[in-house]
Design a protein around this motif. Structure first.
Motif, short mmCIF file in Angstrom:
data_model
loop_
_atom_site.label_atom_id
_atom_site.label_comp_id
_atom_site.label_asym_id
_atom_site.label_seq_id
_atom_site.Cartn_x
_atom_site.Cartn_y
_atom_site.Cartn_z
N GLU A 1 35.06 37.76 22.39
CA GLU A 1 36.32 38.11 23.05
C GLU A 1 36.39 37.58 24.47
OE1 GLU A 1 39.78 39.35 22.85
OE2 GLU A 1 38.71 40.68 21.49
N THR A 2 35.29 37.75 25.22
CA THR A 2 35.33 37.43 26.65
C THR A 2 34.77 36.06 26.99
OG1 THR A 2 33.18 38.52 27.03
CG2 THR A 2 35.17 39.87 27.26
N ARG A 3 33.84 35.56 26.18
CA ARG A 3 33.19 34.30 26.54
C ARG A 3 33.47 33.16 25.57
NH1 ARG A 3 27.15 36.86 27.62
NH2 ARG A 3 27.84 38.61 28.92
N GLY A 4 34.14 33.48 24.48
CA GLY A 4 34.39 32.43 23.49
C GLY A 4 33.14 32.00 22.76
N LEU B 1 38.13 34.14 33.88
CA LEU B 1 38.30 35.56 34.22
C LEU B 1 37.71 36.45 33.14
CD1 LEU B 1 39.51 37.92 35.82
CD2 LEU B 1 41.69 37.48 34.67
N LEU B 2 38.06 36.18 31.89
CA LEU B 2 37.53 36.98 30.79
C LEU B 2 36.01 36.90 30.73
CD1 LEU B 2 40.14 36.08 28.03
CD2 LEU B 2 39.72 38.36 28.94
N ALA B 3 35.46 35.72 30.99
CA ALA B 3 34.01 35.53 30.92
C ALA B 3 33.28 36.28 32.03
CB ALA B 3 33.68 34.04 31.00
N SER B 4 34.01 36.70 33.07
CA SER B 4 33.37 37.41 34.18
C SER B 4 33.24 38.91 33.93
CB SER B 4 34.16 37.17 35.48
OG SER B 4 35.39 37.89 35.48
N ALA B 5 33.74 39.38 32.80
CA ALA B 5 33.64 40.82 32.48
C ALA B 5 32.17 41.25 32.42
CB ALA B 5 34.32 41.11 31.15
N LYS B 6 31.88 42.41 32.97
CA LYS B 6 30.50 42.90 33.06
C LYS B 6 30.38 44.24 32.34
CE LYS B 6 26.89 43.90 36.50
NZ LYS B 6 26.59 43.98 37.96
N ILE C 1 39.10 46.19 27.54
CA ILE C 1 39.52 45.03 28.33
C ILE C 1 40.22 45.49 29.61
CG2 ILE C 1 41.06 43.04 28.38
CD1 ILE C 1 38.63 42.48 26.75
N GLY C 2 41.05 46.52 29.47
CA GLY C 2 41.72 47.07 30.65
C GLY C 2 40.74 47.62 31.66
N LYS C 3 39.67 48.26 31.16
CA LYS C 3 38.64 48.83 32.03
C LYS C 3 37.86 47.74 32.75
CE LYS C 3 38.86 53.37 31.22
NZ LYS C 3 39.07 54.37 32.30
N PHE C 4 37.58 46.64 32.05
CA PHE C 4 36.82 45.56 32.67
C PHE C 4 37.44 45.14 34.01
CE2 PHE C 4 35.28 43.77 28.33
CZ PHE C 4 34.16 44.57 28.38
N PHE C 5 38.77 45.06 34.03
CA PHE C 5 39.47 44.52 35.20
C PHE C 5 40.32 45.57 35.91
CE2 PHE C 5 38.84 41.13 32.05
CZ PHE C 5 37.91 40.38 32.76
N ASP C 6 40.09 46.85 35.58
CA ASP C 6 40.76 47.95 36.26
C ASP C 6 42.26 47.73 36.33
OD1 ASP C 6 40.83 50.40 37.48
OD2 ASP C 6 40.32 49.67 39.48
N LEU C 7 42.85 47.35 35.18
CA LEU C 7 44.24 46.94 35.15
C LEU C 7 45.22 48.04 35.53
CD1 LEU C 7 44.37 44.70 31.94
CD2 LEU C 7 44.37 43.96 34.32
#
Length: 305
Positions: free
Chosen positions: A42-45, A97-102, A195-201
């Motif tokens: 999902e985040t890194r392909g 951006l997606l790949a930077s999710a921690k 996904i929303g939590k990853f980036f505090d949307l």
């Protein structure tokens, strides 16, 4: 600039939702490894491990991923119609951006029915807040609307590099067994929330994600506005064109008489309608199941139309 920023916020939320895969696991399950493989895809392909769990060809997943990116470019054409040219660069930065999710998977539990709950610590990023600060700062220096696209791309690039992560927040992803399909399924609702939590949307954009795409239950006067995914996919191209005219009428507050003046043979109108069709297809491809009317309301309230 305020309107363009609101539109980009809507686009970002749509991007995160549409990038979510259909989470299925057909083979014997290691719940923690399956969710980790899903999130890496999902985040890194990175599809190799998830392809094994889902029992599908890695090439098929990669093909679907690339098609989604192409659809993203179509979505940005709608933004470009407002004079903002973002090109392909913004799509590449969204991938970064997606790949930077921690995150960190911390454990799992199997219940008596054979379903699983996987525990995940998410480290929320301030990247979206930093991004909006960057584009507001950059916009102060531009003299032409056309330059805003470059500001957005550079702003996102800088925000990814400068983002910081908060303390871990405990989240859960549920995996349930579908008796009919004979496979385990990873909850899309949970992964969308993740996904929303990853980036505090929610705090960054000031919206409630759980309610933003929830069906309102409203029955609209125009039958086209009551269409959902089922009616849209079953419709002919002509019917979809009429539905798009209903969207335009509702979004712009036009009368029947004004709509009747539109020439459907006009190439520019045909192009605009095709972009609208692509936008609806794009939204529904992300798993949304709200009505067309609710979709228009989101456009009006979140995008400022």
């Amino acid at each position: 600039m305020r309107k363009q920023t609101k539109i980009l916020a809507f686009v970002l939320v749509s991007v995160f939702i549409m990038m979510c895969l259909s989470g299925c696991v057909r083979k014997g399950i290691d719940a923690e490894a399956a969710v980790d493989a899903y999130l890496k895809a999902e985040t890194r392909g990175e599809f190799e491990e998830y392809a094994k769990f889902a029992d599908v060809d890695k090439e098929e997943l990669e093909k679907n991923y690339e098609e989604t990116l192409e659809e993203l470019k179509t979505m940005f054409e709608q933004v470009e119609s407002l004079g903002i040219n973002v090109g392909d660069e913004l799509v590449e930065e969204l991938k970064n951006l997606l790949a930077s999710a921690k995150y960190e998977i911390t454990g799992s539990m199997r219940d008596e029915d054979g379903n699983y709950t996987v525990d995940i610590d998410v480290y929320p990023s301030d990247v979206i807040t930093v991004f909006f600060e960057k584009i507001v700062e950059g916009a102060m220096a531009v003299t032409e609307v056309e330059e805003i696209g470059d500001v957005m791309v550079q702003g996102l690039r800088d925000a990814i590099a400068e983002q910081t992560y908060g303390e871990p927040e405990a989240c859960q992803v549920h995996i349930t067994y579908n008796e009919e399909k004979k496979q385990y399924e990873i909850s899309n609702e949970d992964t969308n929330a993740l996904i929303g939590k990853f980036f505090d949307l929610e705090s960054a954009l000031g919206i409630d994600l759980s309610q933003m795409y929830a069906p309102s239950g409203t029955v609209y006067d125009d039958p086209y506005l009551n269409w959902t995914y089922a009616e849209w996919t079953a419709a002919t191209e002509e019917e979809k064109t009429q539905c798009c005219l209903a969207i335009l009428k509702e979004a712009q507050g036009l009368t029947d008489e004004q709509i009747a003046l539109y020439d459907l043979n006009d190439p520019s109108l045909q192009e605009a309608i095709q972009i609208m069709k692509d936008g609806v297809e794009l939204s529904y491809s992300g798993g949304l199941n709200i009505s067309i009317g609710d979709y228009v309301e989101i456009m009006k309230t979140q995008m400022g139309f």
